[in-house]
Scaffold this motif. Structure first.
Motif, PDB file in Angstrom:
ATOM      1  N   GLU A  37       0.615  -0.984   0.585  1.00  0.00           N
ATOM      2  CA  GLU A  37       0.029  -0.296   0.304  1.00  0.00           C
ATOM      3  C   GLU A  37       0.812   1.795   0.024  1.00  0.00           C
ATOM      4  O   GLU A  37       0.667   2.263  -0.126  1.00  0.00           O
ATOM      5  N   TYR A  38       1.773   1.499   0.093  1.00  0.00           N
ATOM      6  CA  TYR A  38       3.097   2.352   0.021  1.00  0.00           C
ATOM      7  C   TYR A  38       3.213   2.656  -1.153  1.00  0.00           C
ATOM      8  O   TYR A  38       3.799   4.078  -1.454  1.00  0.00           O
ATOM      9  N   PHE A  39       2.925   1.617  -2.193  1.00  0.00           N
ATOM     10  CA  PHE A  39       3.501   2.022  -4.249  1.00  0.00           C
ATOM     11  C   PHE A  39       2.908   3.433  -4.050  1.00  0.00           C
ATOM     12  O   PHE A  39       4.279   3.988  -5.129  1.00  0.00           O
ATOM     13  N   PRO A  40       2.123   3.930  -4.366  1.00  0.00           N
ATOM     14  CA  PRO A  40       1.744   5.185  -4.467  1.00  0.00           C
ATOM     15  C   PRO A  40       2.510   6.481  -4.538  1.00  0.00           C
ATOM     16  O   PRO A  40       2.974   7.121  -5.010  1.00  0.00           O
ATOM     17  N   PHE A  41       2.991   6.102  -3.796  1.00  0.00           N
ATOM     18  CA  PHE A  41       3.934   6.424  -2.404  1.00  0.00           C
ATOM     19  C   PHE A  41       5.359   6.934  -3.405  1.00  0.00           C
ATOM     20  O   PHE A  41       5.669   7.891  -3.868  1.00  0.00           O
ATOM     21  N   VAL A  42       5.613   5.693  -3.306  1.00  0.00           N
ATOM     22  CA  VAL A  42       7.315   5.842  -4.605  1.00  0.00           C
ATOM     23  C   VAL A  42       6.937   5.884  -5.558  1.00  0.00           C
ATOM     24  O   VAL A  42       7.947   7.422  -5.944  1.00  0.00           O
ATOM     25  N   VAL A  43       5.704   5.846  -6.425  1.00  0.00           N
ATOM     26  CA  VAL A  43       5.432   6.620  -7.833  1.00  0.00           C
ATOM     27  C   VAL A  43       5.905   7.790  -7.985  1.00  0.00           C
ATOM     28  O   VAL A  43       6.408   8.873  -8.249  1.00  0.00           O
ATOM     29  N   GLY A  44       4.882   8.815  -6.728  1.00  0.00           N
ATOM     30  CA  GLY A  44       5.251   9.701  -6.971  1.00  0.00           C
ATOM     31  C   GLY A  44       5.956  11.003  -6.265  1.00  0.00           C
ATOM     32  O   GLY A  44       6.680  11.531  -6.877  1.00  0.00           O
ATOM     33  N   ILE A  45       7.050  10.013  -5.256  1.00  0.00           N
ATOM     34  CA  ILE A  45       8.463  10.401  -5.161  1.00  0.00           C
ATOM     35  C   ILE A  45       9.281  10.783  -6.543  1.00  0.00           C
ATOM     36  O   ILE A  45       9.691  11.118  -7.243  1.00  0.00           O
ATOM     37  N   VAL A  46       9.162   9.138  -6.910  1.00  0.00           N
ATOM     38  CA  VAL A  46       9.876   9.210  -8.310  1.00  0.00           C
ATOM     39  C   VAL A  46       9.717   9.886  -9.518  1.00  0.00           C
ATOM     40  O   VAL A  46      10.238  11.097 -10.218  1.00  0.00           O
ATOM     41  N   GLU A  47       8.155  10.225  -9.505  1.00  0.00           N
ATOM     42  CA  GLU A  47       7.651  10.825 -10.774  1.00  0.00           C
ATOM     43  C   GLU A  47       8.422  12.678 -10.575  1.00  0.00           C
ATOM     44  O   GLU A  47       9.071  13.226 -11.091  1.00  0.00           O
ATOM     45  N   ALA A  48       8.397  12.948  -9.150  1.00  0.00           N
ATOM     46  CA  ALA A  48       9.183  14.145  -8.430  1.00  0.00           C
ATOM     47  C   ALA A  48      10.673  14.253  -8.689  1.00  0.00           C
ATOM     48  O   ALA A  48      10.545  15.586  -9.491  1.00  0.00           O
ATOM     49  N   ILE A  49      11.396  13.778  -8.402  1.00  0.00           N
ATOM     50  CA  ILE A  49      12.824  13.577  -8.353  1.00  0.00           C
ATOM     51  C   ILE A  49      13.202  13.610 -10.080  1.00  0.00           C
ATOM     52  O   ILE A  49      13.968  13.991 -10.388  1.00  0.00           O
ATOM     53  N   LEU A  50      12.214  12.361 -11.083  1.00  0.00           N
ATOM     54  CA  LEU A  50      12.318  12.677 -12.625  1.00  0.00           C
ATOM     55  C   LEU A  50      11.893  13.842 -13.197  1.00  0.00           C
ATOM     56  O   LEU A  50      12.675  14.484 -14.278  1.00  0.00           O
ATOM     57  N   GLU A  51      11.545  14.990 -12.517  1.00  0.00           N
ATOM     58  CA  GLU A  51      11.313  16.101 -13.200  1.00  0.00           C
ATOM     59  C   GLU A  51      12.233  17.393 -13.441  1.00  0.00           C
ATOM     60  O   GLU A  51      13.580  16.752 -12.938  1.00  0.00           O
ATOM     61  N   PRO A  52      13.027  17.579 -14.781  1.00  0.00           N
ATOM     62  CA  PRO A  52      14.364  18.310 -15.099  1.00  0.00           C
ATOM     63  C   PRO A  52      14.142  19.706 -13.274  1.00  0.00           C
ATOM     64  O   PRO A  52      16.357  19.556 -13.548  1.00  0.00           O
ATOM     65  N   GLU A  53      13.844  20.221 -13.323  1.00  0.00           N
ATOM     66  CA  GLU A  53      14.025  21.033 -12.545  1.00  0.00           C
ATOM     67  C   GLU A  53      14.581  20.522 -10.961  1.00  0.00           C
ATOM     68  O   GLU A  53      14.832  21.495  -9.957  1.00  0.00           O
ATOM     69  N   PHE A  54      14.243  19.544 -10.734  1.00  0.00           N
ATOM     70  CA  PHE A  54      14.696  18.825  -9.706  1.00  0.00           C
ATOM     71  C   PHE A  54      16.597  18.638  -9.787  1.00  0.00           C
ATOM     72  O   PHE A  54      16.653  19.117  -8.665  1.00  0.00           O
ATOM     73  N   ASN A  55      16.501  17.743 -10.884  1.00  0.00           N
ATOM     74  CA  ASN A  55      18.096  18.118 -10.944  1.00  0.00           C
ATOM     75  C   ASN A  55      18.945  16.432 -10.128  1.00  0.00           C
ATOM     76  O   ASN A  55      19.080  16.853  -9.663  1.00  0.00           O
TER      77      ASN A  55
END
Length: 347
Positions: free
Chosen positions: A80-98
């Motif tokens: 049940e934690y998996f949606p949170f992991v996916v959301g974080i990965v989506e965030a850190i892969l944004e170009p502005e996060f670098n």
């Protein structure tokens, strides 16, 4: 990168030792990612295993749902934690996060994930007592999954791509929830445009926290003046700084009708010094600059942050103990911008 279908072992201990020998761990034992376990995780989101969530922009590594699930299993997450992991990965892969920049830098930043919304409490993400400490499976394993994904899916092993001089404990795991129980302020997700009572995560490239203690003041000015030295320590012209107020400090501020806007304005006001004073602290005898972009102008007055809105204010921690923290960000919070993503689940 380990594949859930490619390796056969006689025992789980044998699998753990093999994964360690290949550099696929953070130095701690992992849970072998069997196909059954990986499939169970993927069933918690409405997405296909081969779907590409994003691409690490420098090395061109595609990160799929299956790769995220494999590393989430290895980290010890519950499904049940998996949606949170996916959301974080989506965030850190944004170009502005670098992501590549913060991973390869000697400065030693780590992804700090702050979860907003009711689902965090439901699955047990801690934002209360010892919010940054051990003992809570969701915090520990979600953050650990992010580190394993950085190691395995982007190839950023310590000593290879990861060149941190010292690093800090957040590079193992760094996930918390907010704790707004004593104040009526909006949460971070709402501040970033998400609907009330929706679930989201905001990711920052965080350096080591600086603890601020004040057990004697109960008025806003007295509490916030305690932050001055910590703010001066991180240098001028910061693009973003995270202020984590403990509930005791937040309660005193809210009781005097101070909200996040008033707090930001006051912190901005008190964290300014003449450039001569900054020069004495941040310039070496040979006038070498401490960090790119941090040398102030020749004369005048310079603030710790570029504007009041450069402060991000959240509440977290236990109800007792007047300890808050200042968290500076990688390269002054300019070369990496924080990113907010909604948490998506069909359950």
């Amino acid at each position: 990168m380990p594949n859930s279908k490619s390796y056969l072992f006689h025992t789980e201990d044998e699998a753990r030792e093999y994964f360690y020998s290949k550099g696929w761990t953070d130095g701690l034992p992992v849970v072998p990612p069997t196909p059954e376990r990986v499939s169970r995780f993927i069933s918690h989101i409405n997405r296909k295993p081969e779907e590409i969530v994003g691409t690490e922009p420098v090395k061109g590594k595609n990160i799929t749902i299956e790769k995220i699930a494999i590393n989430s299993v290895m980290a010890g997450c519950a499904p049940e934690y998996f949606p949170f992991v996916v959301g974080i990965v989506e965030a850190i892969l944004e170009p502005e996060f670098n992501l590549h920049g913060i991973t390869a830098s000697t400065m030693g930043a780590a992804p700090l994930s702050i979860v907003s919304g009711p689902l965090a409490k439901k699955i047990g993400i801690n934002g209360g007592i010892s919010a940054f400490g051990p003992g809570h499976r969701a915090n520990a394993t979600i953050g650990r999954a992010i580190r394993l994904i950085i190691i395995n899916a982007t190839g950023s092993q310590s000593g290879e791509i990861d060149k941190a001089t010292l690093g800090h404990a957040g590079k193992y795991t760094w996930v918390i929830a907010e704790n707004n129980a004593l104040v009526s302020w909006t949460n971070l997700g709402e501040d970033r445009g998400n609907k009330e009572n929706s679930d989201s995560v905001t990711v920052f490239a965080g350096l080591s926290p600086i603890q601020v203690s004040n057990h004697s003041s109960n008025n806003p000015q007295g509490i916030l003046r305690s932050f001055r030295d910590a703010l001066f320590a991180i240098g001028p012209n910061q693009g973003e700084v995270v202020i984590v107020l403990c509930p005791e400090h937040a309660r005193h501020l809210a009781s005097r009708k101070w909200g996040k806007s008033e707090i930001k304005d006051y912190l901005y006001q008190i964290s300014q010094r003449t450039d001569d004073e900054w020069n004495q602290d941040i310039l070496a005898e040979n006038n070498a600059r401490l960090l790119p972009g941090q040398t102030p102008p020749e004369s005048g007055t310079t603030h710790t942050t570029l504007s009041p809105d450069s402060f991000t204010i959240i509440v977290a921690g236990g109800l007792a103990g007047a300890f808050s923290v200042v968290i500076p960000l990688w390269v002054s919070g300019v070369s990496s911008q924080s990113v907010t993503k909604p948490i998506k689940t069909h359950r």
